[in-house]
Design a protein around this motif. Structure first.
Motif, PDB file in Angstrom:
ATOM      1  N   THR A  61      -1.732   3.612  -3.385  1.00 43.73           N
ATOM      2  CA  THR A  61      -0.370   3.689  -2.854  1.00 43.73           C
ATOM      3  C   THR A  61       0.596   2.762  -3.585  1.00 43.73           C
ATOM      4  OG1 THR A  61       0.962   3.652  -0.835  1.00 43.73           O
ATOM      5  CG2 THR A  61      -0.721   1.955  -1.048  1.00 43.73           C
ATOM      6  N   ASN A  62       0.088   1.676  -4.179  1.00 42.48           N
ATOM      7  CA  ASN A  62       0.976   0.806  -4.941  1.00 42.48           C
ATOM      8  C   ASN A  62       1.447   1.464  -6.229  1.00 42.48           C
ATOM      9  OD1 ASN A  62       0.948  -1.353  -3.125  1.00 42.48           O
ATOM     10  ND2 ASN A  62      -0.970  -2.133  -3.960  1.00 42.48           N
ATOM     11  N   ARG A  64       2.465   4.422  -6.553  1.00 40.44           N
ATOM     12  CA  ARG A  64       3.604   5.323  -6.310  1.00 40.44           C
ATOM     13  C   ARG A  64       4.910   4.571  -6.048  1.00 40.44           C
ATOM     14  NH1 ARG A  64       6.083   4.621  -0.968  1.00 40.44           N
ATOM     15  NH2 ARG A  64       4.428   3.690   0.287  1.00 40.44           N
ATOM     16  N   GLN A  65       4.861   3.246  -5.852  1.00 40.94           N
ATOM     17  CA  GLN A  65       6.069   2.523  -5.453  1.00 40.94           C
ATOM     18  C   GLN A  65       7.248   2.680  -6.435  1.00 40.94           C
ATOM     19  OE1 GLN A  65       6.633   1.345  -2.591  1.00 40.94           O
ATOM     20  NE2 GLN A  65       4.677   0.801  -1.668  1.00 40.94           N
ATOM     21  N   THR A  68       8.713   6.021  -5.960  1.00 51.02           N
ATOM     22  CA  THR A  68       9.443   6.146  -4.696  1.00 51.02           C
ATOM     23  C   THR A  68      10.849   5.579  -4.856  1.00 51.02           C
ATOM     24  OG1 THR A  68       7.345   5.832  -3.530  1.00 51.02           O
ATOM     25  CG2 THR A  68       9.343   5.720  -2.211  1.00 51.02           C
ATOM     26  N   TRP A  75       7.937   9.850   0.826  1.00 50.41           N
ATOM     27  CA  TRP A  75       6.668   9.375   1.380  1.00 50.41           C
ATOM     28  C   TRP A  75       6.653   9.694   2.867  1.00 50.41           C
ATOM     29  CZ3 TRP A  75       2.465   8.267  -1.087  1.00 50.41           C
ATOM     30  CH2 TRP A  75       1.436   7.560  -0.478  1.00 50.41           C
ATOM     31  N   SER A  80       9.381   4.287   4.142  1.00 47.73           N
ATOM     32  CA  SER A  80       9.081   3.499   2.953  1.00 47.73           C
ATOM     33  C   SER A  80      10.326   2.722   2.523  1.00 47.73           C
ATOM     34  CB  SER A  80       8.636   4.432   1.823  1.00 47.73           C
ATOM     35  OG  SER A  80       8.525   3.728   0.603  1.00 47.73           O
ATOM     36  N   ASP A  81      10.168   1.418   2.357  1.00 49.64           N
ATOM     37  CA  ASP A  81      11.307   0.585   1.973  1.00 49.64           C
ATOM     38  C   ASP A  81      11.995   1.099   0.719  1.00 49.64           C
ATOM     39  OD1 ASP A  81      10.958  -1.074   4.114  1.00 49.64           O
ATOM     40  OD2 ASP A  81      10.070  -2.737   2.993  1.00 49.64           O
ATOM     41  N   TYR A  82      11.220   1.364  -0.337  1.00 50.15           N
ATOM     42  CA  TYR A  82      11.827   1.761  -1.601  1.00 50.15           C
ATOM     43  C   TYR A  82      12.467   3.144  -1.511  1.00 50.15           C
ATOM     44  CZ  TYR A  82      10.081  -2.206  -4.334  1.00 50.15           C
ATOM     45  OH  TYR A  82       9.857  -3.450  -4.865  1.00 50.15           O
ATOM     46  N   GLN A  83      11.907   4.037  -0.724  1.00 46.09           N
ATOM     47  CA  GLN A  83      12.523   5.353  -0.581  1.00 46.09           C
ATOM     48  C   GLN A  83      13.922   5.236   0.010  1.00 46.09           C
ATOM     49  OE1 GLN A  83      10.082   8.339   1.297  1.00 46.09           O
ATOM     50  NE2 GLN A  83      11.836   9.534   1.969  1.00 46.09           N
ATOM     51  N   TYR A 443       9.587   0.531 -13.200  1.00 45.12           N
ATOM     52  CA  TYR A 443      10.872   0.880 -12.560  1.00 45.12           C
ATOM     53  C   TYR A 443      11.924   1.407 -13.535  1.00 45.12           C
ATOM     54  CZ  TYR A 443       8.710  -1.683  -8.758  1.00 45.12           C
ATOM     55  OH  TYR A 443       7.839  -2.098  -7.797  1.00 45.12           O
TER      56      TYR A 443
END
Length: 512
Positions: A61-62, A64-65, A68, A75, A80-83, A443
């Motif tokens: 899962t990390n 995909r961050q 996202t 997600w 999800s915070d980043y989404q 990123y």
């Protein structure tokens, strides 16, 4: 027991202070004659490279961050915070590995190898400092990683000073590696210094394109610098990608795969976004079929997996409940099963040949370089990514729409650059975005959106977790450890940049 032994050792050392004979005897007793007293350059190079590459590309899962935050996926497990654009505090942990650079150079067996490891070290330093400053702005640079010399509260350099340092280190890497010898300890390029030199120069182009708002700065001289670097040896094809390849061993499998060697319990949660799928649907881009599974609802309605209309993207800015409802109704696309079922689905690149071709295309549109038109670079980037997929993805995963050489060679002309300079840059960044799916895990896509505004992401004030909700965030917040142990310097950096506010909505120097 360990703590007890440590106390005894500490007492012994204290007793010996001031007695040279005791110190000599203590050193002799505690030296293993069968073990090297210092780490080899080869081992240190491997450790450094592992930290920068395979350890930096997370598993499960990390992994995909970054995708996202870059809006490639939504997600569906939970909010999800980043989404939804909530930025967190980062740490400066990636800088710790730079402590190994100096001993790596020092321990080299001869002057030729020292030159090689020094050039390699300059690239690594530039890479790590770049990734760090891109997240927050001003960072420690000139005084960073000097704890062994007693400097534990490093001052912060301005972001401009950091970028000048990065560019200088990459120039030194080019110079040193141009006359260097191949080295050991490298699992990316197998010690080929020519490839490392090409990577250093290619990376410098990436650094420079991020300075496109600073072309009026005479000290940086961005445009002339770009022209100079663009004339140096650069990546030649995707075989020069700065990429990690994978094997069928636990911890060394493709990051999203779920195989007997490595399980991934998060396969059901990602849904692909319209920002990724819609441009490919609109242009009959067959890379779609290599990245996605068709919508179950569309298949149930009679469409086939080879129909572009069988693929439905979601908007990651929609409320989670809306996304989950659509998913439950089959109105979504999952990631292509090859990413799940293949332990070696594809090498994951941190910087790829096609990225550099798109950077050169953008530079040509902006008038920074001449001698080749933007369309040539643009087409090279697209074709390279397609050939990469063709090589690593079995045709059985392409849903009956596998790409052949004729299709690949003809496709770029169907989406040729056109219109204003801004429209052409939009086209270039769109193709760069597509090619970045499950690549560029540092990123890159989010930075490109932050820099250029493309792709255009939906700003949904009812789901945006940034404060204020009316704007996207622009940065992460400084590490808690810096606030705890280096408060004076980080506070000054915040005051100098953001009037003292560690606010993700504030623009760093790079973006002004």
């Amino acid at each position: 027991m360990t703590k007890h032994i440590s106390k005894i050792a500490a007492m012994a050392i204290a007793v010996c202070v001031g007695f040279s004979s005791c110190t000599k005897k203590f050193d002799t007793i505690n030296t293993n004659p069968d073990k090297a007293s210092s780490a080899s350059s080869e081992w240190l190079a491997t450790n450094i490279l592992t930290s920068v590459t395979s350890k930096d590309i997370s598993q499960g899962t990390n992994f995909r961050q970054p995708f996202t935050l870059g809006k490639y996926i939504g997600w569906t497990e939970l909010v999800s915070d980043y989404q939804y654009n909530r930025m967190i505090r980062v740490d400066f942990g990636r800088l710790l590995v730079l402590r190994d650079v100096e001993p790596m150079i020092k321990n080299a067996g001869n002057e030729n190898l020292k030159k090689t490891y020094e050039g390699f070290g300059h690239f690594i330093r530039a890479w790590q400092f770049f990734q760090t400053t891109m997240q927050v702005g001003d960072i420690p640079y000139t005084e960073a990683v000097q704890g062994s010399a007693g400097l534990i509260k490093a001052k912060y350099d301005t972001q401009k000073e950091v970028f000048r340092g990065i560019l200088n280190e990459l120039d030194q890497a080019d110079e040193l590696l141009s006359g260097a010898v191949n080295f050991s300890g490298d699992f990316i390029y197998q010690g080929d210094v020519d490839k490392w030199r090409r990577l250093a120069n290619s990376f410098q182009l990436y650094v420079l394109i991020n300075l496109y708002k600073k072309t009026d700065d005479t000290e940086l001289d961005v445009i002339n610098k770009f022209k100079t670097v663009a004339a140096r040896p650069l990546m030649r094809d995707f075989n020069d990608n700065f990429a990690v390849t994978y094997t069928a061993s636990a911890g060394y499998c493709y990051p999203w795969s779920s195989t007997p060697a490595q399980l991934n319990s998060f396969l059901s949660y990602p849904v692909l976004s319209s920002y990724l799928l819609d441009p490919m649907k609109a242009t009959a881009d067959r890379r779609l079929f290599y990245m996605a599974e068709p919508s179950p609802a569309q298949i149930a309605a009679g469409q086939t997996a080879s129909d572009y209309s069988a693929y439905l993207g979601i908007d990651p800015a929609d409320e989670l409940g809306v996304i989950v409802t659509n998913k439950n109704a089959g109105k979504f696309c999952a990631v292509n099963k090859r990413y799940e079922e293949m332990y070696n689905a594809e090498p994951v690149g941190l910087l790829n040949y096609w990225d550099i071709q798109f950077i050169l295309a953008e530079a040509a549109v902006r008038g920074w370089i001449s001698g080749a038109d933007a369309q040539t670079f643009y087409a090279n980037g697209i074709k390279s990514h397609m050939q990469f997929l063709k090589k690593y993805a079995p045709a059985s995963y392409a849903h009956g729409m596998a790409m052949d050489d004729n299709y690949i060679n003809d496709f770029p002309a169907t989406i040729a650059l056109t219109g204003t300079a801004d429209n052409q840059i939009k086209q270039i960044i769109t193709q760069k975005y597509i090619a970045g799916f499950f690549q560029n895990s540092d990123y890159t896509a989010w930075y490109e959106n932050r820099r250029t505004g493309y792709p255009v992401f939906t700003l949904n004030t009812s789901t945006n977790l940034n404060t204020p909700a009316s704007v996207f965030p622009l940065r992460w917040m400084y590490p808690q450890k810096e606030l705890d142990y280096n408060a004076g310097n980080v506070t000054k950096a915040l005051q100098d940049q953001f009037n003292g506010n560690d606010d993700p909505s504030n623009a760093m120097w790079l973006l002004k």
